[in-house]
Design an enzyme around this catalytic site. Structure first.
Site, PDB file in Angstrom:
ATOM      1  N   CYS A 197       0.817  -1.215   0.000  1.00 36.28           N
ATOM      2  CA  CYS A 197       0.000   0.000   0.000  1.00 36.28           C
ATOM      3  C   CYS A 197       0.848   1.262   0.000  1.00 36.28           C
ATOM      4  O   CYS A 197       0.667   2.148  -0.826  1.00 36.28           O
ATOM      5  CB  CYS A 197      -0.942  -0.002   1.208  1.00 36.28           C
ATOM      6  SG  CYS A 197      -2.009   1.453   1.270  1.00 36.28           S
ATOM      7  N   LYS A 219      -0.128   5.332  -6.059  1.00 38.43           N
ATOM      8  CA  LYS A 219      -1.140   5.324  -7.116  1.00 38.43           C
ATOM      9  C   LYS A 219      -2.121   6.478  -6.939  1.00 38.43           C
ATOM     10  O   LYS A 219      -2.455   7.168  -7.912  1.00 38.43           O
ATOM     11  CB  LYS A 219      -1.884   3.995  -7.087  1.00 38.43           C
ATOM     12  CG  LYS A 219      -3.022   3.885  -8.087  1.00 38.43           C
ATOM     13  CD  LYS A 219      -3.845   2.644  -7.810  1.00 38.43           C
ATOM     14  CE  LYS A 219      -4.551   2.740  -6.476  1.00 38.43           C
ATOM     15  NZ  LYS A 219      -5.303   1.520  -6.118  1.00 38.43           N
ATOM     16  N   TYR A 238      -9.421  -3.654 -11.253  1.00 27.98           N
ATOM     17  CA  TYR A 238      -9.336  -2.266 -10.802  1.00 27.98           C
ATOM     18  C   TYR A 238      -7.948  -1.672 -11.006  1.00 27.98           C
ATOM     19  O   TYR A 238      -7.820  -0.478 -11.329  1.00 27.98           O
ATOM     20  CB  TYR A 238      -9.776  -2.151  -9.340  1.00 27.98           C
ATOM     21  CG  TYR A 238      -8.845  -2.741  -8.322  1.00 27.98           C
ATOM     22  CD1 TYR A 238      -7.868  -1.968  -7.715  1.00 27.98           C
ATOM     23  CD2 TYR A 238      -8.942  -4.086  -7.945  1.00 27.98           C
ATOM     24  CE1 TYR A 238      -7.004  -2.499  -6.771  1.00 27.98           C
ATOM     25  CE2 TYR A 238      -8.089  -4.628  -7.005  1.00 27.98           C
ATOM     26  CZ  TYR A 238      -7.124  -3.839  -6.419  1.00 27.98           C
ATOM     27  OH  TYR A 238      -6.279  -4.378  -5.491  1.00 27.98           O
ATOM     28  N   HIS A 267     -28.462  19.988  -0.249  1.00 28.93           N
ATOM     29  CA  HIS A 267     -28.670  20.520  -1.596  1.00 28.93           C
ATOM     30  C   HIS A 267     -27.859  21.797  -1.799  1.00 28.93           C
ATOM     31  O   HIS A 267     -27.736  22.605  -0.886  1.00 28.93           O
ATOM     32  CB  HIS A 267     -30.164  20.818  -1.789  1.00 28.93           C
ATOM     33  CG  HIS A 267     -30.497  21.339  -3.142  1.00 28.93           C
ATOM     34  ND1 HIS A 267     -30.575  20.530  -4.264  1.00 28.93           N
ATOM     35  CD2 HIS A 267     -30.768  22.591  -3.559  1.00 28.93           C
ATOM     36  CE1 HIS A 267     -30.900  21.269  -5.312  1.00 28.93           C
ATOM     37  NE2 HIS A 267     -31.010  22.523  -4.911  1.00 28.93           N
ATOM     38  N   GLU A 272     -27.121  13.936  -2.739  1.00 24.83           N
ATOM     39  CA  GLU A 272     -28.492  14.033  -2.252  1.00 24.83           C
ATOM     40  C   GLU A 272     -29.411  13.021  -2.934  1.00 24.83           C
ATOM     41  O   GLU A 272     -30.444  12.631  -2.380  1.00 24.83           O
ATOM     42  CB  GLU A 272     -29.044  15.446  -2.442  1.00 24.83           C
ATOM     43  CG  GLU A 272     -29.239  15.874  -3.883  1.00 24.83           C
ATOM     44  CD  GLU A 272     -29.736  17.315  -3.986  1.00 24.83           C
ATOM     45  OE1 GLU A 272     -30.884  17.573  -3.564  1.00 24.83           O
ATOM     46  OE2 GLU A 272     -28.965  18.168  -4.473  1.00 24.83           O
ATOM     47  N   GLU A 314      -7.516   1.646 -13.169  1.00 23.51           N
ATOM     48  CA  GLU A 314      -6.980   2.839 -12.507  1.00 23.51           C
ATOM     49  C   GLU A 314      -5.776   3.386 -13.266  1.00 23.51           C
ATOM     50  O   GLU A 314      -5.682   4.599 -13.512  1.00 23.51           O
ATOM     51  CB  GLU A 314      -6.596   2.495 -11.073  1.00 23.51           C
ATOM     52  CG  GLU A 314      -7.782   2.303 -10.154  1.00 23.51           C
ATOM     53  CD  GLU A 314      -7.408   1.762  -8.794  1.00 23.51           C
ATOM     54  OE1 GLU A 314      -8.204   1.932  -7.854  1.00 23.51           O
ATOM     55  OE2 GLU A 314      -6.314   1.156  -8.659  1.00 23.51           O
ATOM     56  N   CYS A 355      -1.497   1.680  -3.076  1.00 23.02           N
ATOM     57  CA  CYS A 355      -2.524   2.707  -2.995  1.00 23.02           C
ATOM     58  C   CYS A 355      -1.992   4.119  -2.788  1.00 23.02           C
ATOM     59  O   CYS A 355      -2.534   5.069  -3.354  1.00 23.02           O
ATOM     60  CB  CYS A 355      -3.555   2.345  -1.924  1.00 23.02           C
ATOM     61  SG  CYS A 355      -2.921   1.494  -0.482  1.00 23.02           S
TER      62      CYS A 355
END
Length: 490
Positions: free
Chosen positions: A44, A52, A179, A473, A478, A183, A49
């Site tokens: 990681c 990346k 993934y 909002h 939402e 990515e 991660c």
């Protein structure tokens, strides 16, 4: 007086192993040692991660100029300086590695910069010499990217290598549809590289919600990524030689084959073998032929279990080399445990950390704690991002009757700028219990959004709980609490 050198010996300095070592030493008062043969921080922090995600951030600036122009800003598009970014990236990784080392030292954990091999239920040998004994051994060695069994596969690189490129290629072929492949396709596209992607399956991101992954694929193509599904490499080789299909592996491939392929090679070894050393000619299963500056294989990862003595001492491993453990992360050898990617359960850094914590609770605090692998939120840092928690529509409807609430729209920010980007918000709801079984978001910052939704889903929130929540909002999110009518039942 203990009969062992240590109460706990951890093999592997990634996030899971480091957390277990620190907590066992700092909170439980155990005498702990840890061995790491490479860099502290693991996949990681060093080659996954963290670097990346920083590359994702860098690549997303490519579209800022055009969008800013639609909002009245007069900005000029500059060029991306890869060497400058890479230098700063390496500095950050060095800093983080030192943080990990300091945390271990501060907790009283003795560390060895060495490869460790298990030679008995309580005994470890170190590549730097000598052996150590421990009442408990924890294996947290992680995993590594693998190349396909293909002639001349050594000419391509894997994800570990991409952070060390001297310069960015003008064109790249990314092989894979998971993934990691998707990515890096977005990253390289954003950094100005011409990106082609081959995936042998019918749609990228297999295993994720079909509607959500379909929108990601559509968005990738809109951004200029040349995605080919149902396609794989048939042949590949150096671009400057005559190409005839070789019968069997080349000498270089044979040297990497078998058990050696299971090892995570160092960047220097890969460079010496010619990985990414020059343009690569590729013939695809669809009949096309093309030369790419670089080929990246993102075709899967295997656990790092080769030649660390597991089978010799009775630890059972699975088909891909993963360590077989029970719900308490204990192996077939009572004194040996394993956590993280090396067990190939849920291969996410936060999960490895949770497994490490559960291990300490079980072994050192007298509180047997099974690892909870249910309803884990996760994010894919494609562009746009995908956030997901719980069941996909496909998995849910195989289990019970469900209602599907879904909306896809152009968000205000990009719609105003005249851009085609769309987002998706989706809830999978049980007809019987009204619980939200799954939530899927495809949108900018979907990883941030799914963390919050993950709390509600983990708590067992119903669709009516979502409905009672007042919308914020104007936001994209939402829509998660304003979808009143199902689009379909299944």
């Amino acid at each position: 007086m203990s009969d062992f050198d240590y109460d706990l010996f951890v093999i592997g300095g990634g996030s899971g192993g480091v957390r277990a070592a620190r907590v066992a030493a700092g909170e439980a008062g155990a005498k702990v040692a840890l061995a790491e043969e490479d860099r502290y921080g693991g996949t990681c922090v060093i080659r996954g991660c963290v670097p990346k995600k920083l590359m994702v951030f860098a690549s997303e600036y490519a579209g800022v100029t055009a969008e800013a122009g639609a909002y009245g800003w007069d900005m000029q598009q500059g060029s991306f300086d890869w060497p400058a970014f890479r230098g700063k990236l390496n500095d950050e990784l060095d800093r983080l590695e030192q943080v990990y080392r300091n945390l271990l030292a501060g907790s009283g954990v003795e560390t060895f910069d060495a490869r460790a091999r298990i030679i008995g239920p309580h005994e470890i040998s170190l590549s730097t010499g000598g052996t150590k004994t421990a009442k408990h051994i924890l294996v947290a060695t992680g995993g590594h990217p693998v190349r396909p069994d293909l002639v001349n596969a050594h000419l391509g690189i894997v994800s570990d290598d991409i952070f060390h490129l001297d310069e960015l290629p003008k064109s790249i072929l990314i092989v894979g549809g998971g993934y990691i492949a998707c990515e890096f396709a977005g990253i390289m596209n954003g950094l100005g590289v011409e990106v082609t992607q081959y995936y042998r399956g019918a749609q990228i991101l297999r295993g994720f919600d079909e509607e959500a992954r379909g929108l990601v694929a559509e968005s990738m193509r809109e951004k200029g990524i040349d995605v080919h599904v149902g396609t794989n490499i048939l042949e590949m080789g150096p671009a400057d030689v005559d190409h005839t299909l070789t019968q069997g592996p080349t000498e270089s491939d044979a040297a990497m084959g078998g058990t050696a392929r299971e090892l995570a090679e160092t960047a220097s070894q890969r460079k010496a073998e010619g990985a990414g050393a020059g343009p690569v000619w590729v013939k695809a299963t669809n009949g096309s032929e093309k030369v790419f500056d670089l080929v990246l294989f993102a075709t899967g990862r295997d656990p790092n279990t080769h030649d660390i003595g597991l089978n010799e001492v009775g630890v059972k491993t699975g088909r891909r080399g993963e360590i077989v453990v029970d719900e308490f992360s204990q192996t077939a050898v009572p004194s040996i445990y394993a956590i993280g990617d090396v067990t190939n359960r849920v291969n996410l850094t936060p999960v490895a950390i949770r497994e490490g914590m559960a291990f300490v609770e079980t072994v050192f605090k007298g509180n047997p704690t099974a690892v909870d692998h249910e309803l884990i939120p996760s994010a894919i840092f494609t562009q746009p991002e995908m956030g997901t928690v719980g069941l996909s529509e496909e998995d849910a409807r195989e289990r019970e009757p469900v209602e599907i609430y879904c909306t896809s729209f152009r968000p205000m920010q990009t719609a105003f700028a005249g851009q085609p980007d769309r987002v998706l918000m989706k809830l999978i709801v049980s007809v019987e219990t009204r619980r939200v079984l799954g939530c899927h978001i495809v949108a900018p910052n979907a990883g941030e959004l799914i963390q919050m939704a993950g709390i509600a889903v983990k708590m067992g929130a119903t669709k009516e709980d979502f409905d009672r929540t007042v919308a914020v909002h104007p936001t994209m999110s939402e829509e998660i609490v304003t979808m009143r009518n199902p689009v379909r039942t299944a």
